[in-house]
Design a protein around this motif. Structure first.
Motif, PDB file in Angstrom:
ATOM      1  N   GLN A  29      -4.346   6.231  -0.481  1.00 10.21           N
ATOM      2  CA  GLN A  29      -4.751   7.606  -0.200  1.00 10.21           C
ATOM      3  C   GLN A  29      -3.864   8.570  -0.965  1.00 10.21           C
ATOM      4  O   GLN A  29      -2.670   8.335  -1.110  1.00 10.21           O
ATOM      5  CB  GLN A  29      -4.666   7.898   1.300  1.00 10.21           C
ATOM      6  N   THR A  30      -4.479   9.644  -1.444  1.00 12.13           N
ATOM      7  CA  THR A  30      -3.752  10.783  -1.999  1.00 12.13           C
ATOM      8  C   THR A  30      -4.128  11.994  -1.173  1.00 12.13           C
ATOM      9  O   THR A  30      -5.312  12.246  -0.950  1.00 12.13           O
ATOM     10  CB  THR A  30      -4.119  11.022  -3.482  1.00 12.13           C
ATOM     11  N   ILE A  31      -3.118  12.716  -0.719  1.00 15.35           N
ATOM     12  CA  ILE A  31      -3.363  13.921   0.077  1.00 15.35           C
ATOM     13  C   ILE A  31      -2.749  15.088  -0.681  1.00 15.35           C
ATOM     14  O   ILE A  31      -1.552  15.080  -0.990  1.00 15.35           O
ATOM     15  CB  ILE A  31      -2.746  13.807   1.480  1.00 15.35           C
ATOM     16  N   THR A  32      -3.567  16.087  -0.981  1.00 17.28           N
ATOM     17  CA  THR A  32      -3.097  17.280  -1.693  1.00 17.28           C
ATOM     18  C   THR A  32      -3.312  18.524  -0.834  1.00 17.28           C
ATOM     19  O   THR A  32      -3.837  18.448   0.274  1.00 17.28           O
ATOM     20  CB  THR A  32      -3.840  17.455  -3.031  1.00 17.28           C
ATOM     21  N   ASP A  33      -2.903  19.651  -1.391  1.00 18.39           N
ATOM     22  CA  ASP A  33      -3.050  20.950  -0.720  1.00 18.39           C
ATOM     23  C   ASP A  33      -2.291  21.016   0.594  1.00 18.39           C
ATOM     24  O   ASP A  33      -2.732  21.640   1.565  1.00 18.39           O
ATOM     25  CB  ASP A  33      -4.532  21.299  -0.501  1.00 18.39           C
ATOM     26  N   ILE A  34      -1.130  20.363   0.622  1.00 22.14           N
ATOM     27  CA  ILE A  34      -0.292  20.384   1.835  1.00 22.14           C
ATOM     28  C   ILE A  34       1.100  20.912   1.501  1.00 22.14           C
ATOM     29  O   ILE A  34       2.092  20.423   2.019  1.00 22.14           O
ATOM     30  CB  ILE A  34      -0.225  18.996   2.506  1.00 22.14           C
TER      31      ILE A  34
ATOM     32  N   ASN B 246       0.836  -1.201   0.000  1.00 23.99           N
ATOM     33  CA  ASN B 246       0.000   0.000   0.000  1.00 23.99           C
ATOM     34  C   ASN B 246       0.869   1.247   0.000  1.00 23.99           C
ATOM     35  O   ASN B 246       1.796   1.350   0.801  1.00 23.99           O
ATOM     36  CB  ASN B 246      -0.893   0.028   1.240  1.00 23.99           C
ATOM     37  N   ILE B 247       0.528   2.184  -0.901  1.00 22.21           N
ATOM     38  CA  ILE B 247       1.254   3.445  -0.921  1.00 22.21           C
ATOM     39  C   ILE B 247       0.304   4.615  -0.709  1.00 22.21           C
ATOM     40  O   ILE B 247      -0.897   4.511  -0.929  1.00 22.21           O
ATOM     41  CB  ILE B 247       2.063   3.656  -2.224  1.00 22.21           C
ATOM     42  N   VAL B 248       0.900   5.715  -0.290  1.00 22.89           N
ATOM     43  CA  VAL B 248       0.211   6.984  -0.133  1.00 22.89           C
ATOM     44  C   VAL B 248       0.952   7.995  -0.990  1.00 22.89           C
ATOM     45  O   VAL B 248       2.183   7.977  -1.053  1.00 22.89           O
ATOM     46  CB  VAL B 248       0.209   7.437   1.348  1.00 22.89           C
ATOM     47  N   HIS B 249       0.202   8.852  -1.663  1.00 25.82           N
ATOM     48  CA  HIS B 249       0.797   9.922  -2.465  1.00 25.82           C
ATOM     49  C   HIS B 249       0.500  11.257  -1.795  1.00 25.82           C
ATOM     50  O   HIS B 249      -0.653  11.578  -1.514  1.00 25.82           O
ATOM     51  CB  HIS B 249       0.217   9.909  -3.885  1.00 25.82           C
ATOM     52  N   LEU B 250       1.552  12.026  -1.530  1.00 22.33           N
ATOM     53  CA  LEU B 250       1.438  13.353  -0.927  1.00 22.33           C
ATOM     54  C   LEU B 250       1.864  14.377  -1.968  1.00 22.33           C
ATOM     55  O   LEU B 250       2.922  14.246  -2.569  1.00 22.33           O
ATOM     56  CB  LEU B 250       2.342  13.462   0.297  1.00 22.33           C
ATOM     57  N   SER B 251       1.042  15.410  -2.154  1.00 22.21           N
ATOM     58  CA  SER B 251       1.379  16.377  -3.191  1.00 22.21           C
ATOM     59  C   SER B 251       0.983  17.786  -2.785  1.00 22.21           C
ATOM     60  O   SER B 251       0.501  18.017  -1.682  1.00 22.21           O
ATOM     61  CB  SER B 251       0.709  15.992  -4.514  1.00 22.21           C
ATOM     62  N   GLY B 252       1.195  18.702  -3.701  1.00 18.67           N
ATOM     63  CA  GLY B 252       0.984  20.116  -3.432  1.00 18.67           C
ATOM     64  C   GLY B 252      -0.435  20.576  -3.708  1.00 18.67           C
ATOM     65  O   GLY B 252      -1.393  19.813  -3.612  1.00 18.67           O
ATOM     66  N   PHE B 253      -0.527  21.821  -4.100  1.00 18.31           N
ATOM     67  CA  PHE B 253      -1.823  22.457  -4.313  1.00 18.31           C
ATOM     68  C   PHE B 253      -2.547  21.837  -5.499  1.00 18.31           C
ATOM     69  O   PHE B 253      -2.013  21.778  -6.602  1.00 18.31           O
ATOM     70  CB  PHE B 253      -1.652  23.954  -4.514  1.00 18.31           C
ATOM     71  N   ILE B 254      -3.771  21.383  -5.289  1.00 21.37           N
ATOM     72  CA  ILE B 254      -4.543  20.703  -6.323  1.00 21.37           C
ATOM     73  C   ILE B 254      -4.807  21.616  -7.518  1.00 21.37           C
ATOM     74  O   ILE B 254      -4.939  21.135  -8.646  1.00 21.37           O
ATOM     75  CB  ILE B 254      -5.856  20.117  -5.746  1.00 21.37           C
ATOM     76  N   ALA B 255      -4.861  22.918  -7.319  1.00 26.05           N
ATOM     77  CA  ALA B 255      -5.122  23.850  -8.413  1.00 26.05           C
ATOM     78  C   ALA B 255      -3.932  23.983  -9.373  1.00 26.05           C
ATOM     79  O   ALA B 255      -4.093  24.458 -10.489  1.00 26.05           O
ATOM     80  CB  ALA B 255      -5.495  25.222  -7.858  1.00 26.05           C
ATOM     81  N   GLU B 256      -2.755  23.548  -8.952  1.00 25.83           N
ATOM     82  CA  GLU B 256      -1.568  23.606  -9.803  1.00 25.83           C
ATOM     83  C   GLU B 256      -1.631  22.524 -10.857  1.00 25.83           C
ATOM     84  O   GLU B 256      -1.893  21.362 -10.547  1.00 25.83           O
ATOM     85  CB  GLU B 256      -0.305  23.380  -8.959  1.00 25.83           C
ATOM     86  N   THR B 257      -1.362  22.865 -12.101  1.00 29.09           N
ATOM     87  CA  THR B 257      -1.433  21.869 -13.166  1.00 29.09           C
ATOM     88  C   THR B 257      -0.419  20.753 -12.961  1.00 29.09           C
ATOM     89  O   THR B 257      -0.685  19.598 -13.309  1.00 29.09           O
ATOM     90  CB  THR B 257      -1.214  22.512 -14.551  1.00 29.09           C
ATOM     91  N   ASN B 258       0.731  21.040 -12.390  1.00 30.34           N
ATOM     92  CA  ASN B 258       1.733  20.002 -12.153  1.00 30.34           C
ATOM     93  C   ASN B 258       1.261  18.971 -11.138  1.00 30.34           C
ATOM     94  O   ASN B 258       1.639  17.804 -11.224  1.00 30.34           O
ATOM     95  CB  ASN B 258       3.063  20.614 -11.704  1.00 30.34           C
ATOM     96  N   THR B 259       0.448  19.374 -10.188  1.00 26.67           N
ATOM     97  CA  THR B 259      -0.075  18.424  -9.201  1.00 26.67           C
ATOM     98  C   THR B 259      -0.919  17.366  -9.892  1.00 26.67           C
ATOM     99  O   THR B 259      -0.781  16.170  -9.624  1.00 26.67           O
ATOM    100  CB  THR B 259      -0.882  19.147  -8.110  1.00 26.67           C
TER     101      THR B 259
END
Length: 130
Positions: free
Chosen positions: A40-45, A6-19
């Motif tokens: 799980q994917t967690i964005t906007d962090i 199981n993996i989790v993906h952590l990323s930046g601001f969802i409004a950014e096209t790169n995200t």
């Protein structure tokens, strides 16, 4: 992880096209590896405080379920490095982004699989520990 877990993906601001592109890339990798499940994917962090709080809460709630973390934004990568190091967690495999000294030091000490380094063409260079 041996191609499963199981993996989790952590990323930046969802409004950014790169995200969105990064989310699509992680999903494609998961789709190509049937033994891997994105739980799980967690964005906007993508601020230091929100990333640290999210990673801390994630590990408090799901640490035993997580085999890997992919962080495709700077602040989540630093937060993962800090939190896994403070917990002395060696079972969760991580691939982090950027070249922050905290991330690089964690790789040198064998805590993480590697890092992604962004280059201007939009591609990623992966560096893995042996």
């Amino acid at each position: 992880m041996g191609g499963k877990g199981n993996i989790v993906h952590l990323s930046g601001f969802i409004a950014e096209t790169n995200t969105k592109k990064r989310m699509d890339g992680v999903q494609k990798a998961v789709d190509e590896n049937p033994g891997v499940k994105l739980i799980q994917t967690i964005t906007d962090i993508d601020t230091a405080e929100t990333a640290q709080n999210a990673v801390s809460s994630l590990l408090a709630a799901k640490r035993s379920e997580i085999n890997g973390i992919v962080a495709t934004a700077y602040n989540p990568s630093v937060a993962v490095s800090n939190e896994l190091r403070s917990l002395d967690e060696k079972n969760i495999k991580s691939v982090l982004i950027d070249s922050d000294p905290i991330v690089l030091d964690a790789i040198k000490t064998g805590m993480y699989l590697g890092r992604c380094h962004r280059i201007h063409t939009g591609r990623l260079i992966l560096g893995f520990t042996p």
